[in-house]
Every structure is written in C-alpha cells, then in structure tokens.
Design a protein around this motif. Structure first.
Motif: not given
Length: 182
Positions: A35-39, A41-50, A52-53
């Motif tokens: 679900q989290l691929w591709p990483l 790490l520099g995206n704050i919204q992706w980190r928040f979502s990650a 959460n998951v």
C-alpha cells in the motif's frame, strides 16, 4: 503448569507456533508495504498516511512477537528470550521515536488542513497516537519479559525440562509406609 503448555517434547507444536507467529509478523507488513510503495519519505502527507496505515496494521505483528516470546519462555530458552526481547526493545524505541515524528508532522499538517476536514484529521491524529503508544508500551513489556528471562539455561535441553529431570532423579518418600529390605 498443565501438560498442555509443555512444549519441550512437542517439536511439531513448536514449529506450528513459530510458523504462525512469523506469518502474523510478515504478512501484515507485506500488505502495508504494497500500500505504501513507492516510498516518499520527503512528502509529509505520505508520512502522515503511512503512520495511519501502520498503526492500524501493527496488532497482528505484536501478537506474533508475543507468541514467539511465550514459546521461548515456555521452552525456558534464555538465549531465544533475550533475542526476542532485544528485538521487542528495538521495536519499542522505534515506536516511541515515530510518535515524536508523527506529532511534529501532524502539527505541521494541521496548518494546511481545510476546516471541514479538521475534525477527521484530529480523530486520526488521536487514534494513531493512542494505538502507537499502546503498542510501544506493549513492546516494552515483551522486551522486559525477554531481557529478564530466568538464568536457568541458555538453550533448551534435550530430553525434557529441568523440572521433570529433577523429579525423575529425586528420591521418593511415602509417608506412613515402611519399606522392608528384601
């Protein structure tokens, strides 16, 4: 303790518990990884979502780690208990560090969240922080259980537990009966 929990002489039961524990650890992380691929790490919204998951998927890996610890303690394997305890300790530290990072990300993201989504955002933040804290504390308990393993022996002995060997070697005295020499 009942015979049900004596795993020293039941290798198939131990293998089943080990395989089930490893599956409980690996499968959820594989699903989350897909679900989290591709990483990003520099995206704050992706980190928040990650976060959460991951907080939603950590229950089964925790249960798997706890099962491995119970088998190690049941086998009286100090070495295996120490290894699992050290792994749980590292997980505990990672979870506490992720709480700090997630909190900083949440504070930064809160400034760009629209007002109509703010309530859901706050609920997500509280849920992620609560779950991560609970699992960090749980991992701490597993780590302490492993690192405080009794110093009975380093590896499981063949031929039964130390307690059963002691009882076999002990002299039995039956009170009220006198034995007569042959």
């Amino acid at each position: 303790m009942s015979d049900y929990f004596q795993l020293e002489n039941d290798a198939p039961a131990r293998r089943i518990l080990y395989v089930a524990s490893i599956l409980l650890i690996v499968v959820p992380f594989a699903q989350v990884g897909s679900q989290l691929w591709p990483l990003q790490l520099g995206n704050i919204q992706w980190r928040f979502s990650a976060a959460n998951v991951l907080s939603a998927a950590i229950l089964l890996p925790f249960v798997g780690l706890a099962m491995i610890m119970l088998v190690a303690r049941g086998m009286q394997s100090r070495l295996f208990s120490l290894i699992v305890g050290a792994i749980a300790g590292v997980i505990c530290l990672v979870l506490f560090a992720s709480i700090a990072l997630f909190s900083l990300d949440a504070l930064q993201l809160k400034t760009i969240v629209q007002s109509r989504a703010l309530e859901q955002f706050n609920i997500t933040v509280i849920r992620v922080l609560a779950l991560t804290t609970l699992f960090a504390v749980g991992s701490l308990f597993v780590a302490l259980a492993g690192l405080r393993a009794p110093k009975t022996r380093l590896t499981p002995a063949k031929g039964g537990s130390a307690a059963s060997r002691k009882s076999e070697d002990a002299v039995t005295l039956i009170v009220g009966q006198a034995s007569q020499p042959d």
